[in-house]
Design a protein around this motif. Sequence first.
Motif, PDB file in Angstrom:
ATOM      1  N   ALA A 125     -30.368 103.103  21.329  1.00 15.73           N
ATOM      2  CA  ALA A 125     -30.831 102.261  20.366  1.00 15.73           C
ATOM      3  C   ALA A 125     -29.936 100.874  20.406  1.00 15.73           C
ATOM      4  O   ALA A 125     -28.909 101.068  20.720  1.00 15.73           O
ATOM      5  CB  ALA A 125     -30.841 102.956  19.105  1.00 15.73           C
ATOM      6  N   VAL A 126     -30.524 100.208  19.460  1.00 12.53           N
ATOM      7  CA  VAL A 126     -29.748  99.052  18.678  1.00 12.53           C
ATOM      8  C   VAL A 126     -28.968  99.687  17.489  1.00 12.53           C
ATOM      9  O   VAL A 126     -29.641 100.118  16.790  1.00 12.53           O
ATOM     10  CB  VAL A 126     -30.369  97.897  18.557  1.00 12.53           C
ATOM     11  N   TYR A 127     -27.685  99.532  17.481  1.00 11.04           N
ATOM     12  CA  TYR A 127     -26.942 100.300  16.226  1.00 11.04           C
ATOM     13  C   TYR A 127     -26.645  98.911  15.535  1.00 11.04           C
ATOM     14  O   TYR A 127     -25.799  97.960  15.836  1.00 11.04           O
ATOM     15  CB  TYR A 127     -25.674 101.023  16.909  1.00 11.04           C
ATOM     16  N   TYR A 128     -26.668  98.958  14.347  1.00  6.56           N
ATOM     17  CA  TYR A 128     -26.399  98.062  13.118  1.00  6.56           C
ATOM     18  C   TYR A 128     -25.290  98.524  12.232  1.00  6.56           C
ATOM     19  O   TYR A 128     -25.527  99.622  11.578  1.00  6.56           O
ATOM     20  CB  TYR A 128     -27.660  97.710  12.369  1.00  6.56           C
ATOM     21  N   CYS A 129     -24.496  97.763  11.884  1.00  5.61           N
ATOM     22  CA  CYS A 129     -23.749  97.835  10.916  1.00  5.61           C
ATOM     23  C   CYS A 129     -24.154  97.510   9.486  1.00  5.61           C
ATOM     24  O   CYS A 129     -24.692  96.539   9.690  1.00  5.61           O
ATOM     25  CB  CYS A 129     -22.158  97.423  11.286  1.00  5.61           C
ATOM     26  N   THR A 130     -23.729  98.137   8.389  1.00  8.74           N
ATOM     27  CA  THR A 130     -24.095  97.512   7.375  1.00  8.74           C
ATOM     28  C   THR A 130     -23.059  97.954   5.988  1.00  8.74           C
ATOM     29  O   THR A 130     -22.237  98.818   6.403  1.00  8.74           O
ATOM     30  CB  THR A 130     -25.459  98.215   6.702  1.00  8.74           C
ATOM     31  N   ALA A 131     -22.871  97.115   5.212  1.00  9.56           N
ATOM     32  CA  ALA A 131     -21.854  97.201   4.397  1.00  9.56           C
ATOM     33  C   ALA A 131     -22.466  96.627   2.664  1.00  9.56           C
ATOM     34  O   ALA A 131     -23.264  95.511   2.646  1.00  9.56           O
ATOM     35  CB  ALA A 131     -20.608  96.547   4.500  1.00  9.56           C
ATOM     36  N   ARG A 132     -22.162  97.334   1.795  1.00  5.22           N
ATOM     37  CA  ARG A 132     -22.393  96.771   0.359  1.00  5.22           C
ATOM     38  C   ARG A 132     -21.352  96.070  -0.211  1.00  5.22           C
ATOM     39  O   ARG A 132     -20.238  96.756  -0.390  1.00  5.22           O
ATOM     40  CB  ARG A 132     -23.175  97.885  -0.366  1.00  5.22           C
ATOM     41  N   ILE A 133     -21.402  94.880  -0.039  1.00  6.08           N
ATOM     42  CA  ILE A 133     -20.256  93.956  -0.599  1.00  6.08           C
ATOM     43  C   ILE A 133     -20.475  92.929  -1.720  1.00  6.08           C
ATOM     44  O   ILE A 133     -21.451  92.549  -1.917  1.00  6.08           O
ATOM     45  CB  ILE A 133     -19.885  93.123   0.825  1.00  6.08           C
ATOM     46  N   THR A 134     -19.153  92.936  -2.467  1.00  2.64           N
ATOM     47  CA  THR A 134     -19.247  92.454  -3.709  1.00  2.64           C
ATOM     48  C   THR A 134     -18.281  90.986  -3.494  1.00  2.64           C
ATOM     49  O   THR A 134     -17.389  91.160  -2.906  1.00  2.64           O
ATOM     50  CB  THR A 134     -18.565  93.258  -5.026  1.00  2.64           C
ATOM     51  N   THR A 135     -19.006  89.984  -3.967  1.00  2.00           N
ATOM     52  CA  THR A 135     -18.450  88.721  -3.667  1.00  2.00           C
ATOM     53  C   THR A 135     -18.632  87.718  -4.938  1.00  2.00           C
ATOM     54  O   THR A 135     -19.119  88.188  -5.893  1.00  2.00           O
ATOM     55  CB  THR A 135     -19.029  87.874  -2.643  1.00  2.00           C
ATOM     56  N   PHE A 136     -17.422  86.826  -5.008  1.00  2.00           N
ATOM     57  CA  PHE A 136     -17.553  85.754  -6.145  1.00  2.00           C
ATOM     58  C   PHE A 136     -18.816  84.969  -5.917  1.00  2.00           C
ATOM     59  O   PHE A 136     -18.958  84.523  -4.852  1.00  2.00           O
ATOM     60  CB  PHE A 136     -16.497  85.056  -6.170  1.00  2.00           C
ATOM     61  N   GLN A 137     -19.508  84.538  -6.917  1.00  2.00           N
ATOM     62  CA  GLN A 137     -20.498  83.574  -6.922  1.00  2.00           C
ATOM     63  C   GLN A 137     -20.011  82.244  -7.249  1.00  2.00           C
ATOM     64  O   GLN A 137     -18.888  82.097  -8.263  1.00  2.00           O
ATOM     65  CB  GLN A 137     -21.667  83.788  -8.072  1.00  2.00           C
ATOM     66  N   ASP A 138     -20.588  80.976  -6.760  1.00  2.00           N
ATOM     67  CA  ASP A 138     -20.013  79.648  -6.880  1.00  2.00           C
ATOM     68  C   ASP A 138     -20.181  79.532  -8.494  1.00  2.00           C
ATOM     69  O   ASP A 138     -19.204  78.906  -9.191  1.00  2.00           O
ATOM     70  CB  ASP A 138     -20.773  78.898  -6.291  1.00  2.00           C
ATOM     71  N   GLU A 139     -21.182  79.917  -9.209  1.00  2.00           N
ATOM     72  CA  GLU A 139     -21.352  79.816 -10.418  1.00  2.00           C
ATOM     73  C   GLU A 139     -20.554  80.812 -11.534  1.00  2.00           C
ATOM     74  O   GLU A 139     -20.865  80.644 -12.886  1.00  2.00           O
ATOM     75  CB  GLU A 139     -22.947  79.819 -10.870  1.00  2.00           C
ATOM     76  N   GLY A 140     -19.846  81.435 -10.972  1.00  2.00           N
ATOM     77  CA  GLY A 140     -19.015  82.426 -11.711  1.00  2.00           C
ATOM     78  C   GLY A 140     -19.807  83.683 -11.700  1.00  2.00           C
ATOM     79  O   GLY A 140     -20.978  83.900 -11.556  1.00  2.00           O
ATOM     80  N   GLY A 141     -18.814  84.816 -11.847  1.00  2.00           N
ATOM     81  CA  GLY A 141     -19.388  86.309 -11.848  1.00  2.00           C
ATOM     82  C   GLY A 141     -19.123  86.652 -10.400  1.00  2.00           C
ATOM     83  O   GLY A 141     -18.914  86.324  -9.422  1.00  2.00           O
ATOM     84  N   LEU A 142     -19.756  88.029 -10.386  1.00  2.00           N
ATOM     85  CA  LEU A 142     -19.772  88.758  -9.166  1.00  2.00           C
ATOM     86  C   LEU A 142     -21.133  89.045  -8.537  1.00  2.00           C
ATOM     87  O   LEU A 142     -22.050  89.037  -9.570  1.00  2.00           O
ATOM     88  CB  LEU A 142     -18.922  90.209  -9.459  1.00  2.00           C
ATOM     89  N   ARG A 143     -21.326  89.443  -7.371  1.00  2.07           N
ATOM     90  CA  ARG A 143     -22.541  89.759  -7.147  1.00  2.07           C
ATOM     91  C   ARG A 143     -22.537  90.613  -5.656  1.00  2.07           C
ATOM     92  O   ARG A 143     -21.641  90.527  -4.868  1.00  2.07           O
ATOM     93  CB  ARG A 143     -23.665  88.462  -6.168  1.00  2.07           C
ATOM     94  N   THR A 144     -23.210  91.844  -5.924  1.00  6.63           N
ATOM     95  CA  THR A 144     -23.096  92.739  -5.142  1.00  6.63           C
ATOM     96  C   THR A 144     -24.324  92.612  -3.976  1.00  6.63           C
ATOM     97  O   THR A 144     -25.488  92.714  -4.405  1.00  6.63           O
ATOM     98  CB  THR A 144     -22.938  94.019  -5.467  1.00  6.63           C
ATOM     99  N   THR A 145     -24.248  92.505  -2.675  1.00  4.55           N
ATOM    100  CA  THR A 145     -25.527  92.385  -1.717  1.00  4.55           C
ATOM    101  C   THR A 145     -25.230  93.171  -0.691  1.00  4.55           C
ATOM    102  O   THR A 145     -23.996  93.692  -0.121  1.00  4.55           O
ATOM    103  CB  THR A 145     -25.449  91.093  -1.168  1.00  4.55           C
ATOM    104  N   ASP A 146     -26.259  93.931   0.068  1.00  3.67           N
ATOM    105  CA  ASP A 146     -26.032  94.563   1.374  1.00  3.67           C
ATOM    106  C   ASP A 146     -25.996  93.596   2.431  1.00  3.67           C
ATOM    107  O   ASP A 146     -27.174  92.998   2.595  1.00  3.67           O
ATOM    108  CB  ASP A 146     -27.398  95.392   1.454  1.00  3.67           C
ATOM    109  N   TYR A 147     -25.275  93.643   3.364  1.00  2.00           N
ATOM    110  CA  TYR A 147     -25.061  92.946   4.454  1.00  2.00           C
ATOM    111  C   TYR A 147     -25.296  93.556   5.733  1.00  2.00           C
ATOM    112  O   TYR A 147     -24.978  94.828   5.820  1.00  2.00           O
ATOM    113  CB  TYR A 147     -23.588  92.096   4.595  1.00  2.00           C
ATOM    114  N   TRP A 148     -25.777  92.972   6.636  1.00  2.00           N
ATOM    115  CA  TRP A 148     -26.118  93.578   7.990  1.00  2.00           C
ATOM    116  C   TRP A 148     -25.493  92.978   9.263  1.00  2.00           C
ATOM    117  O   TRP A 148     -25.286  91.664   9.291  1.00  2.00           O
ATOM    118  CB  TRP A 148     -27.496  93.705   8.453  1.00  2.00           C
ATOM    119  N   GLY A 149     -25.033  93.758  10.194  1.00  2.00           N
ATOM    120  CA  GLY A 149     -24.386  92.816  11.573  1.00  2.00           C
ATOM    121  C   GLY A 149     -25.588  92.642  12.335  1.00  2.00           C
ATOM    122  O   GLY A 149     -26.851  92.776  11.932  1.00  2.00           O
TER     123      GLY A 149
END
Length: 124
Positions: A91-115
């Motif tokens: 199969a094709v194997y994909y890495c995923t991670a739920r990552i919290t980053t700073f937003q340019d407008e301030g605050g934090l954002r949590t998003t699921d990212y994929w390789g």
Amino acid sequence: QVQLVESGGGLVQAGGSLRLSCAASGSIVRINDMGWYRQAPGKQRELVATITSRGKTNYAESVKGRFTSSRDNAKNTVDLQMNSLEPEDTAVYYCTARITTFQDEGGLRTTDYWGQGTQVTVSS
């Protein structure tokens, strides 16, 4: 901008082993759960393994006892050690991670990212 980059896929004979690695980079505040999914031709993407930030793992029944996931929180990496590989693991194997980053407008954002995915082919 966050990126997940996988490595380690390839061609192996049945019964062999491969180790996949995934590295997260970018403006990361925190990485929560990480994991691996796979998608075989003509099939839906399926969960392979997940690992929490504390190292608690969860595996699909089809890979239990053969696959092991680990992570290095200091390096923002997650690995998948795959032993006793079977043709059905192709199969094709994909890495995923739920990552919290700073937003340019301030605050934090949590998003699921994929390789981008890495191909694993197991020959019989």
